[in-house]
Design a protein around this motif. Structure first.
Motif, PDB file in Angstrom:
ATOM      1  N   GLN A 112       8.075   5.083   4.956  1.00 21.23           N
ATOM      2  CA  GLN A 112       6.935   4.494   4.259  1.00 21.23           C
ATOM      3  C   GLN A 112       5.881   5.587   4.079  1.00 21.23           C
ATOM      4  OE1 GLN A 112       7.180   1.045   3.781  1.00 21.23           O
ATOM      5  NE2 GLN A 112       8.893   0.634   5.147  1.00 21.23           N
ATOM      6  N   ASP A 113       5.457   5.798   2.833  1.00 22.76           N
ATOM      7  CA  ASP A 113       4.473   6.831   2.512  1.00 22.76           C
ATOM      8  C   ASP A 113       3.170   6.200   2.030  1.00 22.76           C
ATOM      9  OD1 ASP A 113       6.384   8.719   3.095  1.00 22.76           O
ATOM     10  OD2 ASP A 113       6.877   9.172   1.006  1.00 22.76           O
ATOM     11  N   PHE A 114       2.057   6.751   2.518  1.00 23.32           N
ATOM     12  CA  PHE A 114       0.728   6.301   2.097  1.00 23.32           C
ATOM     13  C   PHE A 114      -0.077   7.510   1.610  1.00 23.32           C
ATOM     14  CE2 PHE A 114       2.181   3.376   5.350  1.00 23.32           C
ATOM     15  CZ  PHE A 114       1.879   2.127   4.827  1.00 23.32           C
TER      16      PHE A 114
ATOM     17  N   GLY B 252       0.784  -1.229   0.000  1.00 22.10           N
ATOM     18  CA  GLY B 252       0.000   0.000   0.000  1.00 22.10           C
ATOM     19  C   GLY B 252       0.811   1.270   0.000  1.00 22.10           C
ATOM     20  N   THR B 253       2.124   1.162  -0.077  1.00 17.66           N
ATOM     21  CA  THR B 253       2.971   2.341   0.031  1.00 17.66           C
ATOM     22  C   THR B 253       3.233   2.969  -1.327  1.00 17.66           C
ATOM     23  OG1 THR B 253       4.895   0.904  -0.051  1.00 17.66           O
ATOM     24  CG2 THR B 253       4.125   1.574   2.121  1.00 17.66           C
ATOM     25  N   LEU B 254       3.554   4.246  -1.316  1.00 18.49           N
ATOM     26  CA  LEU B 254       3.944   4.968  -2.523  1.00 18.49           C
ATOM     27  C   LEU B 254       5.404   4.676  -2.850  1.00 18.49           C
ATOM     28  CD1 LEU B 254       2.289   8.379  -1.646  1.00 18.49           C
ATOM     29  CD2 LEU B 254       1.539   6.789  -3.434  1.00 18.49           C
TER      30      LEU B 254
ATOM     31  N   GLY C 167      -2.374   0.013   4.483  1.00 15.21           N
ATOM     32  CA  GLY C 167      -1.357  -0.937   4.090  1.00 15.21           C
ATOM     33  C   GLY C 167      -0.493  -1.372   5.253  1.00 15.21           C
ATOM     34  N   ILE C 168       0.632  -2.000   4.916  1.00 14.60           N
ATOM     35  CA  ILE C 168       1.555  -2.588   5.889  1.00 14.60           C
ATOM     36  C   ILE C 168       2.948  -2.024   5.660  1.00 14.60           C
ATOM     37  CG2 ILE C 168       2.513  -4.739   6.811  1.00 14.60           C
ATOM     38  CD1 ILE C 168      -0.513  -4.565   7.076  1.00 14.60           C
ATOM     39  N   THR C 169       3.612  -1.604   6.734  1.00 14.47           N
ATOM     40  CA  THR C 169       5.012  -1.172   6.627  1.00 14.47           C
ATOM     41  C   THR C 169       5.919  -2.358   6.893  1.00 14.47           C
ATOM     42  OG1 THR C 169       5.284  -0.587   8.963  1.00 14.47           O
ATOM     43  CG2 THR C 169       4.353   1.093   7.517  1.00 14.47           C
ATOM     44  N   ARG C 170       6.949  -2.490   6.080  1.00 13.04           N
ATOM     45  CA  ARG C 170       7.995  -3.502   6.300  1.00 13.04           C
ATOM     46  C   ARG C 170       9.341  -2.854   5.989  1.00 13.04           C
ATOM     47  NH1 ARG C 170       4.059  -6.931   3.483  1.00 13.04           N
ATOM     48  NH2 ARG C 170       2.946  -8.137   5.063  1.00 13.04           N
TER      49      ARG C 170
ATOM     50  N   SER D  79       4.023  12.107  10.022  1.00 11.88           N
ATOM     51  CA  SER D  79       3.604  13.414   9.540  1.00 11.88           C
ATOM     52  C   SER D  79       2.710  13.268   8.324  1.00 11.88           C
ATOM     53  CB  SER D  79       4.824  14.280   9.193  1.00 11.88           C
ATOM     54  OG  SER D  79       5.634  13.634   8.234  1.00 11.88           O
ATOM     55  N   LEU D  80       2.034  14.357   7.996  1.00 13.76           N
ATOM     56  CA  LEU D  80       1.238  14.467   6.775  1.00 13.76           C
ATOM     57  C   LEU D  80       1.913  15.490   5.875  1.00 13.76           C
ATOM     58  CD1 LEU D  80      -2.314  14.411   8.313  1.00 13.76           C
ATOM     59  CD2 LEU D  80      -1.557  12.884   6.482  1.00 13.76           C
ATOM     60  N   LEU D  81       2.153  15.109   4.621  1.00 15.40           N
ATOM     61  CA  LEU D  81       2.870  15.949   3.682  1.00 15.40           C
ATOM     62  C   LEU D  81       1.954  16.333   2.521  1.00 15.40           C
ATOM     63  CD1 LEU D  81       6.148  13.816   3.468  1.00 15.40           C
ATOM     64  CD2 LEU D  81       5.643  15.674   5.064  1.00 15.40           C
ATOM     65  N   GLU D  82       1.929  17.601   2.231  1.00 11.12           N
ATOM     66  CA  GLU D  82       1.143  18.083   1.089  1.00 11.12           C
ATOM     67  C   GLU D  82       1.904  17.835  -0.215  1.00 11.12           C
ATOM     68  OE1 GLU D  82      -0.771  22.284  -0.565  1.00 11.12           O
ATOM     69  OE2 GLU D  82       1.051  22.252   0.682  1.00 11.12           O
TER      70      GLU D  82
END
Length: 988
Positions: free
Chosen positions: A155-157, A23-25, A146-149, A199-202
């Motif tokens: 990891q970005d979503f 699920g990551t970018l 999603g899942i971070t590994r 954090s949330l990034l624009e």
């Protein structure tokens, strides 16, 4: 975007999945300064710990139990009152059965409710997790993201479609163990949790996207090229370089640029602009290459004087702050460290920013280590088939390996400080690593690749191993090494590997008192151009702080939390103590690897100065000189030294100085002319010293022919001037008005150092000493004789139950001073001694009131045979307490060498010792036996005595806890020795 598997979130299979994140970018370069918005989600979250993943699922389905508690993010839950830490070096703390993990799998549920009032139209929003150990299942407003590994990787979503105006609920489930734990066995505390920022990034519509800066430098011409790639076309400007209005994707030729080096970290501000966004970054021009058998930066072979850096804080674990990291970098620069290996994972991106700004060569290491597979072979027993079932050679794990490499390279590619990519550490060999190397070369061909377990160098550019023996390093330096050391003929692979530079990934194991032998390593680095330095293991003791009932802080290591399997004290192996203060090992490193060599002529009239920097001249350095007699400074000044270019040297006259009685010592120091970001003006970089001939060396004392036996049955004591002796044993019991609480006698024991213990090694000096019973000596007096001005005592000192020992001949004489006696002690070994001695010296004790010392000799810090470069000859004073080095694990420490004169005061009387032979001393508020028995520094309690040892000699220190023994020249093999000294007491 990586897809989410259908099973994820519907059962627990995602825990044992061997693939990469879901699920990551796609990863991109770490975010520089940008006009895009950012929302910090760090702070106080809600937390609930379950004993297993199943229990966590069950609790989620049940009505809210209300048992949520506050927790800080970033942070580790075990360091905030939820469970206990666990330390292992190599072994996994669970059965080795990949990809399965224990059913009892501590699982932490985090939730954070935040208010969202930002616009969404015309932009997207990305939620970034910088570090979650081991894996994290991410949900926003009930939607699975999603899942971070990959615990130490960003990891970005994309959360744009899932944010709602007003209250939003972020839920993160973190499992301590997962299949990914098999890739993260990295010699550190297992500490789960969200330990880096959230954090949330624009990302505005039409944003710049990913950004890749290539800033090349031609050392022959001084020219540079700047090439900036972006996902969407943008404009570049750099006023310093006269660059304005240029499009990304072009190669911009620059006639002249200042290069970036670790000594001169020149950074240029580059702005990248689109209508929707502006980003600003710092670019450094440099070229890294392997050519002619050397690692070159900007056309020159560099010498790495480096350290291995774990991210660690004694209270927060790996949840380090920017201030923590900057303090580390400043301390490194102050102690002549010029390189850093990010062992064993990509660090916080902020650390790399600091390395760019302060100037450090960086080896950036991928988040992979499978050390626990090394000895797994259930069929044949341990050690027979290394690396069985290791994921590194299992193609099913290849996507995870490649994902970790890709995330590191993409995040860190714009940092000029990074000159080497490392594929990982101690994970065996296999095609997965070859695939990682191929990816890195395709994406970024500007940096060479390193990995220690590619011994044949089939897919790396640098030959690098760890804890190389000195003889082996000499062989490698001469380029006659073979991949198979037992082979008798060269292979094509041998010949190919010899064309590569050699860097020691880990050496000088800084565990406890040590590391020893750094000077021996330096000599080999300087002798052979192929040997380009390396990295000390490691930067900081990984000792977790724990308060004691009395308010003091203890620092813990493996086993202190009841772990059933652990690696004991191996977490305590740093150049700085847990609190960040320098150890004697760091001071030794600073002196040995100083980038300026100062050699004062024996006559003290000239000094030879050599610039060992790779690039920078010495125009920022001032050279100061002093002349002292018997430790008292008589003259000083500043030398007129030319601004020597890198690699150049000069011999400079020292002004003529006054002559005085006593030993003349000339000291020259190199200090900073001006303040910098990492040190103030006058900060010492290096020193050199020369001492003149000591005046009037005393001749040996000859026993009087008139010596006759003392009849101990008729008298209890005998006197010799101011000295009183026990008639039966011949022991000195009092001198002047001072009564010895423990009379002087020969000592062979020292509390074993971590290197003496050699935990986990095939041999151990400490075990041999214990087997020889050197901790249990019998002192039997053979005879006590006297004449008018002499007393002679012959003693046999021997270990219990052993047939070898030492004959001791102690000859006491009067001198011209009526308050003084002279001792000439000769120790001669007999029998078949099996090994070295820990030390040999004369031990005695006086009342604890004697708690301060002044000495003329080497100081101010401790000094041993192979850790002596940081001390200098001078006049020093200290309390007995401050003479102790507070190693987390108590052991031999605090020895001072090259003693000329020692005095200790206990109020009315002062005891003085004048050296007439070569020896040193220790002074402690506890005995060697108490030091040996203690497992933590806080267990040591000052007793009723101050215990002195006049040390004739010590065994070397080495780094055998995980490296080589001291060289033979630094070993204390049994031999005849002598101590000659004058002792007296005077009124203070």
């Amino acid at each position: 975007m990586t897809e989410i598997s259908p099973e994820t979130g519907t059962d627990l299979d995602y825990i044992t999945a061997v693939g990469p994140s879901e699920g990551t970018l796609p990863p991109r370069a770490s975010t520089p300064v940008t006009t895009a918005d950012r929302v910090d989600l760090n702070g106080t979250w809600q937390f609930r710990l379950s004993r297993s993943a199943v229990e966590a699922e069950r609790r989620e389905l049940a009505p809210d139990s209300g048992d949520w508690k506050d927790i800080q993010v970033p942070g580790h839950w075990q360091l905030q009152g939820f469970g206990d830490p666990w330390y292992t070096n190599a072994d996994y703390p669970f059965p080795v059965d990949p990809p399965r993990v224990p059913a009892t799998n501590p699982t932490g549920d985090y939730r954070n409710e935040f208010i969202w009032d930002k616009p969404v139209e015309g932009r997207r929003w990305v939620m970034r997790f910088e570090g979650i150990e081991s894996i994290g299942r991410i949900r926003l407003n009930g939607v699975l993201l999603g899942i971070t590994r990959g615990s130490r990787l960003e990891q970005d979503f994309d959360v744009t479609d899932h944010l709602v105006p007003g209250a939003n609920l972020l839920e993160v489930r973190v499992h301590q163990w997962s299949a990914q734990s098999y890739l993260e066995d990295q010699d550190m505390w297992w500490l789960p949790g969200i330990f880096r920022g959230v954090s949330l990034l624009e990302r505005p519509d039409g944003e710049i996207g990913d950004l890749f800066v290539r800033a090349d430098y031609d050392a022959d011409t001084g020219a540079g090229t700047l090439h900036v790639e972006t996902t969407a076309p943008a404009w570049i400007s750099c006023p310093e370089l006269g660059v304005t209005g240029r499009l990304t994707g072009e190669t911009i030729d620059l006639a002249s640029v200042d290069p970036w080096t670790a000594e001169t970290p020149r950074l240029y501000t580059v702005t990248v602009v689109r209508a929707e966004e502006t980003r600003t970054l710092r670019a450094g021009f440099r070229r890294v290459e392997v050519r002619d058998g050397n690692l070159l930066v900007n056309g020159r072979a560099v010498q790495l004087r480096g350290v291995n850096h774990h991210e660690f804080h004694p209270e927060r674990g790996r949840a380090v702050t920017p201030a923590d990291l900057e303090a580390n970098i400043r301390t490194m620069k102050q102690h002549n460290v010029n390189a850093l290996r990010t062992s064993h994972y990509p660090p916080s991106a902020h650390l790399l920013d600091l390395c760019d700004e302060y100037g450090l060569w960086v080896l950036d290491e991928c988040d992979i280590e499978t050390h626990g597979f090394l000895h797994q072979d259930e069929e044949h027993g341990e050690w027979t088939a290394p690396w069985k079932s290791n994921p590194s050679a299992d193609v099913s794990w290849k996507p995870a390996y490649l994902d970790r490499m890709r995330r590191m390279v993409e995040r860190d590619k714009n940092h000029p400080s990074i000159i080497i990519w490392s594929l990982g550490n101690e994970a065996g060999n296999g095609e997965n690593f070859a695939a990682m190397a191929a990816y890195a070369r395709r994406r970024d061909g500007t940096r060479p690749i390193h990995y220690i377990d590619d011994v044949a160098c089939e897919y790396v550019d640098i030959f690098g191993q760890m804890y190389t023996e000195f003889a082996r390093l000499d062989e490698i330096g001469r380029r006659v090494d073979r991949i198979d050391p037992t082979a008798t003929a060269d292979t094509a692979q041998d010949i190919a590997r010899r064309k590569l530079p050699y860097i020691i990934t880990e050496f000088g194991h800084a565990m406890g008192n040590g590391p020893g032998g750094l000077l021996d390593y330096r000599e080999l680095f300087e002798k052979y151009d192929r040997c380009q330095g390396g990295f000390i293991w490691e930067w900081r003791d990984q000792g977790l702080a724990r308060p004691l009932p009395d308010g003091r802080i203890e620092y813990t290591y493996g086993g202190d939390f009841g772990e059933p399997v652990h690696d004991d004290t191996f977490s305590i192996d740093g150049l700085v103590f847990p609190d960040g203060s320098p150890s004697p090992g760091l001071l030794e490193f600073k002196a040995v690897f100083a980038p300026i060599r100062i050699t004062v002529a024996t006559a003290g009239d000239t000094v030879h100065i050599r610039n060992l920097r790779d690039f920078a001249a010495l125009d920022d350095v001032e050279f100061r000189w002093t002349v002292a007699f018997d430790g008292v400074e008589e003259a000083s000044g500043v030398l007129d030294v030319p601004a020597l270019p890198a690699g150049e040297s000069a011999t400079v006259l020292i002004p003529e100085t006054p002559q005085r009685e006593g030993e003349c010592v000339v000291t020259v120091t190199a200090v900073t002319r001006a303040a910098s970001r990492w040190a103030g003006a006058g900060h010492e970089i290096a020193f050199g010293q020369a001492a003149g001939q000591r005046l009037n060396p005393a001749p040996a004392t000859v026993p009087s022919p008139g010596l006759t036996p003392v009849d101990a049955t008729r008298t209890a004591s005998i006197t010799l001037g101011p000295a009183r002796f026990d008639a039966e044993s011949g022991a000195l019991t009092a001198l002047g008005g001072l009564a010895f609480t423990t009379p002087p006698r020969l000592d062979l024991w020292r509390a074993p150092t971590s290197n003496d213990l050699q935990v986990g090694q095939d041999t151990s000096a400490a075990r041999r000493w214990l087997k020889a019973n050197l901790h249990a000596l019998d002192h039997t007096t053979l005879s006590v004789e006297r004449a008018g001005d002499q007393i002679r005592v012959l003693t046999r000192v021997a270990p219990l139950a052993r047939s070898f020992g030492v004959h001791v001949d102690a000859l006491w004489s009067l001198t011209e001073d009526p308050e003084e006696v002279r001792l000439q002690l000769t120790a001669t070994p007999f029998g078949a001694w099996p090994y070295t001695w820990p030390r040999i010296g004369l031990r005695f004790a006086v009342p604890a009131a004697y708690d301060s010392v002044t000495w003329y000799g080497y100081g101010p810090g401790e000094r041993y045979p192979d850790t002596r470069s940081a001390t200098r000859l001078g006049l020093w004073s200290s309390s007995v307490t401050d003479l102790q080095t507070p190693y987390v694990v108590p052991q031999e420490n605090g020895a001072r060498g090259g003693l000329r004169h020692l005095s200790t005061t206990g109020g009315v009387l002062r005891l003085e010792v004048a050296a007439e032979s070569e020896f040193g001393f220790t002074a402690r508020p506890w005995t060697s036996e108490e030091l040996t028995a203690a497992r933590h520094h806080w267990e040591l309690v000052p007793g009723p005595e101050t215990v002195f040892t006049l040390d004739i000699a010590h065994d070397g220190i080495g780094s055998a806890a995980c490296g080589p023994l001291p060289l033979p020249a630094d070993r204390l093999f049994p031999r005849a020795t002598q101590l000659r000294a004058r002792l007296r007491t005077v009124r203070s």
